[in-house]
Motif scaffolding. Sequence first.
Motif, mmCIF file in Angstrom:
data_model
loop_
_atom_site.group_PDB
_atom_site.id
_atom_site.type_symbol
_atom_site.label_atom_id
_atom_site.label_comp_id
_atom_site.label_asym_id
_atom_site.label_seq_id
_atom_site.Cartn_x
_atom_site.Cartn_y
_atom_site.Cartn_z
ATOM 1 N N GLU A 214 0.816 -1.198 0.000
ATOM 2 C CA GLU A 214 0.000 0.000 0.000
ATOM 3 C C GLU A 214 0.855 1.255 0.000
ATOM 4 O OE1 GLU A 214 -0.236 -2.505 2.047
ATOM 5 O OE2 GLU A 214 -2.296 -3.249 2.203
ATOM 6 N N ALA A 215 1.973 1.226 0.757
ATOM 7 C CA ALA A 215 2.857 2.376 0.806
ATOM 8 C C ALA A 215 3.476 2.627 -0.555
ATOM 9 C CB ALA A 215 3.936 2.158 1.869
ATOM 10 N N THR A 216 3.920 1.572 -1.226
ATOM 11 C CA THR A 216 4.501 1.698 -2.555
ATOM 12 C C THR A 216 3.491 2.293 -3.524
ATOM 13 O OG1 THR A 216 5.928 -0.212 -2.164
ATOM 14 C CG2 THR A 216 5.585 0.433 -4.443
ATOM 15 N N ALA A 217 2.251 1.845 -3.453
ATOM 16 C CA ALA A 217 1.208 2.358 -4.339
ATOM 17 C C ALA A 217 1.026 3.855 -4.150
ATOM 18 C CB ALA A 217 -0.110 1.612 -4.081
ATOM 19 N N PHE A 218 1.025 4.319 -2.922
ATOM 20 C CA PHE A 218 0.825 5.749 -2.675
ATOM 21 C C PHE A 218 2.059 6.568 -3.039
ATOM 22 C CE2 PHE A 218 -2.977 4.406 -0.506
ATOM 23 C CZ PHE A 218 -3.838 5.467 -0.729
ATOM 24 N N LYS A 219 3.247 5.947 -3.028
ATOM 25 C CA LYS A 219 4.439 6.652 -3.512
ATOM 26 C C LYS A 219 4.303 6.944 -4.997
ATOM 27 C CE LYS A 219 7.747 4.569 -0.275
ATOM 28 N NZ LYS A 219 8.867 3.608 -0.164
ATOM 29 N N VAL A 220 3.823 5.960 -5.747
ATOM 30 C CA VAL A 220 3.580 6.149 -7.176
ATOM 31 C C VAL A 220 2.556 7.268 -7.375
ATOM 32 C CG1 VAL A 220 2.695 5.092 -9.288
ATOM 33 C CG2 VAL A 220 4.135 3.758 -7.746
ATOM 34 N N ALA A 221 1.453 7.207 -6.627
ATOM 35 C CA ALA A 221 0.396 8.202 -6.765
ATOM 36 C C ALA A 221 0.890 9.595 -6.402
ATOM 37 C CB ALA A 221 -0.792 7.811 -5.887
ATOM 38 N N ASP A 222 1.656 9.711 -5.327
ATOM 39 C CA ASP A 222 2.153 11.025 -4.904
ATOM 40 C C ASP A 222 3.038 11.652 -5.980
ATOM 41 O OD1 ASP A 222 0.852 11.070 -2.474
ATOM 42 O OD2 ASP A 222 2.527 10.204 -1.365
ATOM 43 N N ALA A 223 3.920 10.832 -6.579
ATOM 44 C CA ALA A 223 4.814 11.349 -7.619
ATOM 45 C C ALA A 223 4.027 11.782 -8.847
ATOM 46 C CB ALA A 223 5.849 10.291 -7.993
ATOM 47 N N ALA A 224 3.040 10.986 -9.252
ATOM 48 C CA ALA A 224 2.221 11.332 -10.417
ATOM 49 C C ALA A 224 1.423 12.606 -10.160
ATOM 50 C CB ALA A 224 1.291 10.178 -10.755
ATOM 51 N N MET A 225 0.819 12.714 -8.983
ATOM 52 C CA MET A 225 0.000 13.889 -8.650
ATOM 53 C C MET A 225 0.852 15.158 -8.555
ATOM 54 S SD MET A 225 -3.180 12.833 -8.383
ATOM 55 C CE MET A 225 -4.026 14.062 -7.394
ATOM 56 N N ALA A 226 2.144 14.985 -8.250
ATOM 57 C CA ALA A 226 3.046 16.134 -8.175
ATOM 58 C C ALA A 226 3.587 16.522 -9.551
ATOM 59 C CB ALA A 226 4.199 15.827 -7.229
ATOM 60 N N GLY A 227 3.212 15.754 -10.580
ATOM 61 C CA GLY A 227 3.675 16.047 -11.929
ATOM 62 C C GLY A 227 5.054 15.516 -12.231
ATOM 63 N N ASN A 228 5.584 14.656 -11.366
ATOM 64 C CA ASN A 228 6.927 14.088 -11.561
ATOM 65 C C ASN A 228 6.797 12.749 -12.281
ATOM 66 O OD1 ASN A 228 9.547 13.126 -11.384
ATOM 67 N ND2 ASN A 228 9.866 13.938 -9.313
ATOM 68 N N GLY A 229 6.623 12.818 -13.602
ATOM 69 C CA GLY A 229 6.417 11.607 -14.386
ATOM 70 C C GLY A 229 7.557 10.609 -14.304
#
Length: 338
Positions: A214-229
Amino acid sequence: MAAAQTTRAKSAASNNVSWRDAAPAAVVLIMGPEDYLGIRAMDRIRGQVREAAPDVELSRLNAGSYEAGSLAMTVTPSLFGEAKLIEVEGLEAMNDAFLADTLGYLGHPENDVVLVLRHSGGVRGKKLLDAVKAAGWPVIDCQPLKKDSDKTAFVVSEFKAGGRRIEGEAVQALVNAVGANLSELAAACSQLIADSTTAVDAATVEKYYGGRVEATAFKVADAAMAGNGPLALSTLRHALATGVDPVPLVAALAAKLRTLAKVAGAHGSSAQVAKNLGMQPWLVEQAQRDVRRWTPDGLIRSIQVVAEADAQVKGLSRDPVYAVEHAVTVIAMSARRN
């Protein structure tokens, strides 16, 4: 012991009690499907009874396999006059004999007896449940904590009860990492409370639980939402390479976007929005900052692509990995352009 509890219970304006405030009474009803909260409530009552009466006689009954007359025999005063604690499980499968005996007992409960009834959900035994409520006995409702706001409130309460502080970002990080199962979330809180000497921050949570799916999933989401493709895609590919299923990855993206959409459409101060949406104020403030990077079109486009990815990773596509990568790319580009 029970006589004073009887007076308190019956004179109460409302008999609904939080599991954290569970206390002995002549009759206590613990109901709801969340077993962990039911166990905590039962343990709390048992501990208080034993503190007040160390020689208490503990008995356990099962409402499904109950034999007529067993309750009357169990509550009968002993020769030495010890207090009695009777814990009854399985009210959701109660037989007719248990229903009849317990309905009769409610009208004339014994002194120095605490009767704790556990009903895990369903309609069976409604007549008994209604009778307990109508009599004014304490009722502890143990419902699953499905919303993130409920889970974050649970974490904050656990730390407060443990005499330790936890920072807002650390609360959300902990819920993201282990929040799917309440008993695991409680165990994580206990470990952090025991091991920490200062306020728990997000770095501490990362150290203990950063490897969780779950933590890994939210790391992906946080980076995407911050615009860091680039970071989002590299984290995503590493997660997939180590066996993380695409479904929780898409779920994390959806959760982030839902929060953003709710806050984007809300008006008022962060405190007012938090109250109206049932969210933690700091989470609303974070979303209010994040939403400034987004246009309405970008947010709508991202929500649509995640909805498509959700369907694809659940069986509508032969290439769920591509579906997730495409969703991450679209979200990162939408955020970066604004």
